[in-house]
Design an enzyme around this catalytic site. Structure first.
Site, short mmCIF file in Angstrom:
data_model
loop_
_atom_site.label_atom_id
_atom_site.label_comp_id
_atom_site.label_asym_id
_atom_site.label_seq_id
_atom_site.Cartn_x
_atom_site.Cartn_y
_atom_site.Cartn_z
N SER A 18 0.86 -1.18 0.00
CA SER A 18 0.00 0.00 0.00
C SER A 18 0.90 1.23 0.00
O SER A 18 2.10 1.14 0.31
CB SER A 18 -0.90 0.01 1.24
OG SER A 18 -0.10 0.16 2.41
N ASP A 65 -2.01 -2.06 -4.05
CA ASP A 65 -3.46 -2.07 -3.89
C ASP A 65 -4.04 -0.67 -3.72
O ASP A 65 -3.44 0.18 -3.07
CB ASP A 65 -3.82 -2.93 -2.68
CG ASP A 65 -5.13 -3.67 -2.85
OD1 ASP A 65 -5.69 -3.66 -3.96
OD2 ASP A 65 -5.58 -4.27 -1.87
N HIS A 66 -5.19 -0.48 -4.30
CA HIS A 66 -6.05 0.70 -4.12
C HIS A 66 -5.32 2.04 -4.24
O HIS A 66 -5.20 2.79 -3.28
CB HIS A 66 -6.80 0.62 -2.79
CG HIS A 66 -7.84 -0.44 -2.79
ND1 HIS A 66 -9.08 -0.27 -3.34
CD2 HIS A 66 -7.81 -1.72 -2.33
CE1 HIS A 66 -9.79 -1.38 -3.21
NE2 HIS A 66 -9.03 -2.29 -2.61
N ASP A 100 -7.71 2.36 -8.16
CA ASP A 100 -9.06 2.49 -7.61
C ASP A 100 -9.53 3.92 -7.85
O ASP A 100 -9.35 4.80 -7.02
CB ASP A 100 -9.08 2.15 -6.12
CG ASP A 100 -10.47 2.19 -5.52
OD1 ASP A 100 -11.40 2.67 -6.21
OD2 ASP A 100 -10.63 1.76 -4.37
N GLU A 130 -10.61 -0.61 -10.55
CA GLU A 130 -11.84 -0.48 -9.75
C GLU A 130 -12.67 0.59 -10.44
O GLU A 130 -12.36 1.77 -10.40
CB GLU A 130 -11.49 -0.05 -8.33
CG GLU A 130 -12.66 0.08 -7.41
CD GLU A 130 -13.10 -1.24 -6.82
OE1 GLU A 130 -14.30 -1.37 -6.54
OE2 GLU A 130 -12.25 -2.15 -6.66
#
Length: 132
Positions: A18, A65-66, A100, A130
């Protein structure tokens, strides 16, 4: 412990980074102008995982991620690191990244993802999107 578990289970392992995790690896006092610490920590973590995974003989999937729109400098830094790694090693440093952009209008989200997918495909990086 994760690598040991993967070896015992006889399978691959996925390690996810992250933005905050990257900054943590770099250290609280590291200069994070333009996400420099987040990038450096994520890249250092990925290099560490690759080196340790060899000791255990397990395949590793390295993923971020994200990533939201305001964090794109972090995303760009990791892609740049994968491009440089690819030039030397014939494979990207990371396996995949996730954008995302679900808070953005769908058309803008898709346009940004398309731009990144075209860049990432050149070095065999996967993109998770996303949409909403």
């Amino acid at each position: 412990a994760c690598m040991e578990a993967a070896k015992k289970a006889g399978g691959p392992i996925m390690v996810t980074f992250s933005r905050g995790g990257g900054q943590f690896i770099a250290g609280k006092a590291a200069d994070n102008t333009d996400d420099a610490a987040c990038i450096a920590g994520s890249v250092a973590g990925a290099l560490h995982v690759r080196a340790v995974a060899k000791l255990y003989g397990v395949p590793v999937i390295l993923h971020s991620d994200h990533c939201q729109k305001s964090w794109l400098p972090w995303f760009d830094g990791m892609i740049k690191a994968s491009e440089e790694y690819f030039e030397k090693n014939g494979e990207p440093l990371f396996s995949s990244h996730m954008l995302d952009l679900s808070e953005e209008p769908l058309e803008e989200n898709i346009a940004i993802c398309k731009k990144y997918l075209e860049r990432m495909a050149k070095v065999n990086l996967l993109l998770e999107m996303e949409l909403g």
